[in-house]
Design a protein around this motif. Structure first.
Motif, PDB file in Angstrom:
ATOM      1  N   ASP A 145     -16.518  33.268   3.671  1.00  0.00           N
ATOM      2  CA  ASP A 145     -15.069  33.047   3.766  1.00  0.00           C
ATOM      3  C   ASP A 145     -14.429  33.921   4.841  1.00  0.00           C
ATOM      4  OD1 ASP A 145     -12.747  31.783   3.063  1.00  0.00           O
ATOM      5  OD2 ASP A 145     -12.283  33.142   1.407  1.00  0.00           O
ATOM      6  N   GLY A 146     -13.347  33.432   5.422  1.00  0.00           N
ATOM      7  CA  GLY A 146     -12.561  34.242   6.361  1.00  0.00           C
ATOM      8  C   GLY A 146     -12.763  33.902   7.828  1.00  0.00           C
ATOM      9  N   ARG A 157      -9.327  33.170   9.582  1.00  0.00           N
ATOM     10  CA  ARG A 157      -8.573  34.418   9.703  1.00  0.00           C
ATOM     11  C   ARG A 157      -9.143  35.275  10.848  1.00  0.00           C
ATOM     12  NH1 ARG A 157      -8.758  35.890   3.457  1.00  0.00           N
ATOM     13  NH2 ARG A 157     -10.014  33.977   3.479  1.00  0.00           N
ATOM     14  N   ARG A 201      -8.953  19.365   3.823  1.00  0.00           N
ATOM     15  CA  ARG A 201      -8.315  20.021   4.980  1.00  0.00           C
ATOM     16  C   ARG A 201      -7.896  18.954   5.986  1.00  0.00           C
ATOM     17  NH1 ARG A 201     -11.615  25.677   6.116  1.00  0.00           N
ATOM     18  NH2 ARG A 201     -11.211  26.549   4.053  1.00  0.00           N
TER      19      ARG A 201
HETATM   20 MG    MG Z   1     -11.147  30.362   3.073  1.00  0.00          MG
END
Ligand code: MG
Ligand code: FPP
Length: 289
Positions: A41-42, A45, A92
């Motif tokens: 995850d990430g 970001r 998404r």
């Molecule tokens: Mg995520």
């Protein structure tokens, strides 16, 4: 003569590889986990943080995966599993789904090239999930990779795509019911139709017409590998997000704040030390299960 960039790169690689060998030989004095699973995850970001183009965060994520695969291999972790795309990720934006799928296809093809890490190290690759939900080109790339690496046995990489645990469990229950039903029909044919009648009369007393944990377990996508010892979710989130729910009953969880492309050797070393500290407790829990 001046040292060029390529030579410097080699030198750096040799030094860090030696450094890892030293650390891993110390770690190997204790028990080494056999299966580590990652929730990567990430990535978006990271892309924002580094001012990269959309999608380059996921690219950086793939490189991080290749590095982690090498570290785990060197340490002697035989099974690696990654959550690459969940069924919920299909919600998404269409552009993002498409660009992720494109990347996936490109990287899967890269993974099976002659000089790839999978071939050099002898890594078998599985794609696990509801593969019907993938577009035809991605699905066929995944199938090619599974066939091409089927003879490898040094380590196993399971890539969960179009995966959620609840979907896996429902699928396994359905398969178990089908199998049980076939078995009952066969028994009935051998009994000249008497078995089903007997089942109707005293079925409530016997359980062998019902499915149990072992039936369902056998039909999980992930049944081809042992349950994970550790699940690592990056970017500081501590949710499982429908990943390996059936398989994680006795699993050590770790959620470093690093974003997935930032994950490194230090995180692996830290979690293995934690695993070793909790080893006896975890082993006891597994025995009771
Ligand atoms: Mg995520
Ligand atoms: C979650 O980060 C990650 C994904 C949805 C995909 C990760 C996929 C890869 C790294 C490529 C894998 C490819 C192969 C062939 C194994 P996010 O998008 O949720 O990022 P965020 O949490 O910052 O929004």
């Amino acid at each position: 003569e001046a040292v060029n960039g390529k030579q410097l790169g080699h030198l750096y690689e040799n030094i860090s590889s030696f450094f890892r060998q030293c650390i891993f030989s110390v770690l190997s004095v204790g028990p080494v986990p056999s299966h580590i699973a990652f929730i990567m995850d990430g990535n978006r970001r990271y892309s924002k943080k580094q001012n990269l183009l959309d999608g380059d965060g996921h690219r950086a994520g793939f490189s991080a995966l290749i590095n982690m695969l090498r570290y785990c291999y060197e340490l002697g972790v035989k099974y690696i599993t990654v959550y690459a795309f969940s069924i919920d990720n299909f919600r998404r934006s269409p552009e993002e789904v498409e660009s992720l799928m494109k990347l996936m296809q490109e990287k899967i093809d890269e993974l099976i090239k002659e000089e790839s890490i999978a071939n050099r190290l002898g890594i078998r690759i599985y794609f696990q999930g509801n593969l019907k939900l993938l577009s035809a080109p991605v699905r066929s790339a995944a199938e090619r990779a599974m066939v091409k690496t089927a003879g490898h046995s040094k380590a196993v990489l399971s890539v969960c795509v179009a995966y959620t645990s609840t979907d896996e469990i429902v699928h396994a229950v359905q398969e178990s019911c089908e199998e049980k039903w076939d078995e009952i029909r066969k028994r009935d044919a051998n009994n000249a139709g008497g078995y089903l009648i007997g089942l109707e009369e005293n079925g409530k007393d016997k359980d062998d017409h019902l499915i149990g944990v072992t039936n369902v377990d056998r039909h999980m996508y992930m049944a081809v590998v042992p349950d994970p010892d550790i699940i690592i979710r990056t970017s500081g989130e501590s949710r499982l997000s429908n990943f390996l729910l059936w398989q994680s009953a006795n699993c050590l969880l770790y959620s470093p704040t690093a974003l997935w492309p930032e994950i490194g050797l230090r995180h692996l070393v830290w979690v293995v030390l934690d695993f070793q500290r909790n080893y006896l407790y975890l082993k006891e829990k597994k025995k009771q299960a």
